[in-house]
Scaffold this active site. Structure first.
Site, PDB file in Angstrom:
ATOM      1  N   LYS A 162       2.363   2.104 -10.793  1.00  0.00           N
ATOM      2  CA  LYS A 162       1.507   1.218 -10.868  1.00  0.00           C
ATOM      3  C   LYS A 162       0.703   1.717 -12.065  1.00  0.00           C
ATOM      4  CE  LYS A 162       0.895  -1.595  -7.226  1.00  0.00           C
ATOM      5  NZ  LYS A 162       1.034  -3.252  -7.636  1.00  0.00           N
ATOM      6  N   TYR A 214       4.580   5.158  -5.857  1.00  0.00           N
ATOM      7  CA  TYR A 214       3.607   3.883  -6.018  1.00  0.00           C
ATOM      8  C   TYR A 214       2.644   4.406  -7.078  1.00  0.00           C
ATOM      9  CZ  TYR A 214       0.069   0.633  -4.738  1.00  0.00           C
ATOM     10  OH  TYR A 214      -0.595  -0.573  -4.524  1.00  0.00           O
ATOM     11  N   ASN A 226       1.147  -9.912  -8.928  1.00  0.00           N
ATOM     12  CA  ASN A 226       0.369  -9.442  -7.629  1.00  0.00           C
ATOM     13  C   ASN A 226       1.518  -8.678  -6.549  1.00  0.00           C
ATOM     14  OD1 ASN A 226      -1.442  -9.327  -5.063  1.00  0.00           O
ATOM     15  ND2 ASN A 226       0.176 -10.635  -4.447  1.00  0.00           N
TER      16      ASN A 226
HETATM   17  O1  NJP Z   1       0.606  -6.381   0.482  1.00  0.00           O
HETATM   18  P1  NJP Z   1       1.442  -7.622   1.396  1.00  0.00           P
HETATM   19  P2  NJP Z   1      -0.801  -6.887  -0.361  1.00  0.00           P
HETATM   20  N1  NJP Z   1       9.799  -9.613  -5.259  1.00  0.00           N
HETATM   21  O2  NJP Z   1       2.487  -6.700   1.726  1.00  0.00           O
HETATM   22  C1  NJP Z   1       5.574  -9.799  -2.200  1.00  0.00           C
HETATM   23  C2  NJP Z   1      -1.681  -4.293  -4.227  1.00  0.00           C
HETATM   24  N2  NJP Z   1      -2.729  -3.421  -3.596  1.00  0.00           N
HETATM   25  O3  NJP Z   1      -1.080  -8.182  -0.320  1.00  0.00           O
HETATM   26  O4  NJP Z   1       8.892 -10.880  -0.967  1.00  0.00           O
HETATM   27  C3  NJP Z   1       8.810 -10.626  -4.871  1.00  0.00           C
HETATM   28  O5  NJP Z   1       0.721  -8.193   2.297  1.00  0.00           O
HETATM   29  C4  NJP Z   1       5.574 -10.001  -0.747  1.00  0.00           C
HETATM   30  O6  NJP Z   1       6.376 -11.171  -0.487  1.00  0.00           O
HETATM   31  P3  NJP Z   1       8.014 -11.041   0.179  1.00  0.00           P
HETATM   32  C5  NJP Z   1      -0.191  -3.939  -3.958  1.00  0.00           C
HETATM   33  O7  NJP Z   1       0.376  -2.904  -4.507  1.00  0.00           O
HETATM   34  C6  NJP Z   1      -2.712  -3.531  -2.200  1.00  0.00           C
HETATM   35  O8  NJP Z   1      -1.885  -5.779  -0.029  1.00  0.00           O
HETATM   36  O9  NJP Z   1       7.990 -12.551   0.830  1.00  0.00           O
HETATM   37  N3  NJP Z   1       7.510 -10.607  -4.226  1.00  0.00           N
HETATM   38  C7  NJP Z   1       4.296 -10.290  -0.127  1.00  0.00           C
HETATM   39  O10 NJP Z   1       3.934 -11.803  -0.844  1.00  0.00           O
HETATM   40  C8  NJP Z   1       0.482  -5.311  -4.343  1.00  0.00           C
HETATM   41  O11 NJP Z   1       0.883  -5.282  -5.823  1.00  0.00           O
HETATM   42  C9  NJP Z   1      -3.607  -2.643  -1.770  1.00  0.00           C
HETATM   43  O12 NJP Z   1       8.083 -10.032   0.922  1.00  0.00           O
HETATM   44  C10 NJP Z   1       7.603  -9.513  -3.467  1.00  0.00           C
HETATM   45  C11 NJP Z   1       3.432  -9.335  -1.206  1.00  0.00           C
HETATM   46  O13 NJP Z   1       4.196  -8.853  -2.448  1.00  0.00           O
HETATM   47  C12 NJP Z   1      -0.723  -6.258  -4.191  1.00  0.00           C
HETATM   48  O14 NJP Z   1      -1.711  -5.662  -3.992  1.00  0.00           O
HETATM   49  C13 NJP Z   1      -4.478  -1.723  -2.292  1.00  0.00           C
HETATM   50  C14 NJP Z   1       8.474  -8.093  -3.887  1.00  0.00           C
HETATM   51  C15 NJP Z   1       2.932  -8.126  -0.677  1.00  0.00           C
HETATM   52  O15 NJP Z   1       2.004  -8.621   0.257  1.00  0.00           O
HETATM   53  C16 NJP Z   1      -0.405  -7.258  -2.946  1.00  0.00           C
HETATM   54  O16 NJP Z   1      -0.258  -6.544  -1.692  1.00  0.00           O
HETATM   55  C17 NJP Z   1      -4.437  -1.797  -3.571  1.00  0.00           C
HETATM   56  C18 NJP Z   1       9.624  -8.565  -4.670  1.00  0.00           C
HETATM   57  N4  NJP Z   1      10.375  -7.664  -5.017  1.00  0.00           N
HETATM   58  C19 NJP Z   1      -3.381  -2.589  -4.426  1.00  0.00           C
HETATM   59  N5  NJP Z   1       8.045  -7.267  -2.836  1.00  0.00           N
HETATM   60  C20 NJP Z   1      -3.868  -2.839   0.080  1.00  0.00           C
HETATM   61  N6  NJP Z   1      -3.361  -3.483   0.571  1.00  0.00           N
HETATM   62  O17 NJP Z   1      -4.593  -1.633   0.477  1.00  0.00           O
HETATM   63  C21 NJP Z   1       6.964  -7.615  -2.258  1.00  0.00           C
HETATM   64  O18 NJP Z   1      -5.152  -0.772  -4.511  1.00  0.00           O
HETATM   65  N7  NJP Z   1       6.459  -8.776  -2.648  1.00  0.00           N
END
Ligand code: NJP
Length: 247
Positions: A155, A151, A86
């Site tokens: 993806k 992006y 995720n």
């Molecule tokens: O976003 P957000 P979502 N290593 O920013 C983590 C997809 N998606 O829940 O590391 C490890 O609230 C970050 O944690 P932290 C999207 O592409 C979304 O919406 O502590 N972890 C946080 O827990 C993504 O794949 C939408 O900053 C890393 C999380 O990722 C997924 O849904 C639409 C990291 C992001 O939480 C979850 O996104 C869609 C790293 N290098 C697809 N970088 C939408 N929201 O509209 C980030 O089609 N994280």
């Protein structure tokens, strides 16, 4: 009784946090990865309240050595039942306005990150001859839009990688599901640097996606949902008008 362990990446907030809590309520023990220690602790507290075991590790999924280190803890989990890929980032910009550093950071988290986590975990699921891999992709893969080259490419690459893995471990009874949500009301930036829950009107909620992912883990083991495209009924996103005319 434990239903096995599930690894959720990006579990410090948003969809990952909601998914972790949902899986805990379904009785799965959890391994939670993200970079934010505080965010992981907050998610773990909610999951632990459901009575399951929770392990957290601060990991940048885009860094192979960090994933390899964290994966050593995974080996202790007696039964890895699934992985939710995720962790993801995205910031909208046209190709001309995407600097190399932004391109590399986007690909490193969304695509390289998937590669590192899959390499660490697929052999464990294959050895068990059971398991579910869920990749959180994006409807951008189906409808590539302008302004989001890095992006969408990352993806789409992740989606292709999951398809390869599906074919490689199919005979080991490992199921693979790609989830393609439309907009979700989280901290995900996209076009909005200040995004936070409550700021994406008409979008799906993180809990909606979590409910669907939880449902995948409830399916009988002979059922594989290969691709799941979901959107809010209020969404007007995408190439087709999604609004239904009411009589
Ligand atoms: O976003 P957000 P979502 N290593 O920013 C983590 C997809 N998606 O829940 O590391 C490890 O609230 C970050 O944690 P932290 C999207 O592409 C979304 O919406 O502590 N972890 C946080 O827990 C993504 O794949 C939408 O900053 C890393 C999380 O990722 C997924 O849904 C639409 C990291 C992001 O939480 C979850 O996104 C869609 C790293 N290098 C697809 N970088 C939408 N929201 O509209 C980030 O089609 N994280």
């Amino acid at each position: 009784m434990s239903r096995g362990w599930v690894l959720v990446t990006g579990a410090s907030r948003g969809i990952g946090e909601a998914t972790a809590v949902r899986l805990a309520k379904l009785g799965f023990d959890l391994v939670l990865w993200a970079r934010s220690v505080d965010g992981l602790a907050a998610t773990a507290a909610q999951a632990t309240a459901a009575g399951v075991q929770v392990r957290t590790t601060a990991v940048d999924v885009g860094v192979s050595t960090e994933v390899a280190r964290a994966a050593r803890d995974l080996a202790d989990c007696d039964q890895l039942s699934g992985v939710v890929l995720n962790a993801g980032v995205g910031r909208w910009a046209s190709l001309a306005e995407t600097p190399l550093a932004e391109w590399e950071a986007t690909v490193r988290t969304n695509l390289d990150g998937a590669y590192h986590v899959l390499r660490a975990t697929v052999p464990m699921l294959a050895a068990r001859r059971a398991g579910l891999l869920v990749g959180i992709l994006s409807d951008s893969v189906l409808y590539p839009q302008p302004e989001r080259a890095a992006y969408t490419a990352a993806k789409a690459g992740m989606g292709a990688l999951l398809e390869v893995v599906r074919r490689e471990v199919r005979d080991r009874n490992v199921r693979v599901t790609a989830v393609l949500p439309s907009r979700v009301d989280t901290y995900f930036q996209g076009a909005h640097p200040d995004a936070a829950p409550g700021t994406r009107a008409g979008a799906l909620r993180a809990d909606d996606v979590a409910e669907v992912v939880g449902g995948l883990f409830e399916l009988p083991e002979h059922v594989e949902v290969r691709q799941l495209h979901m959107a809010a009924m209020t969404s007007t996103y995408g190439p087709f008008p999604e609004r239904v005319m009411c009589r």
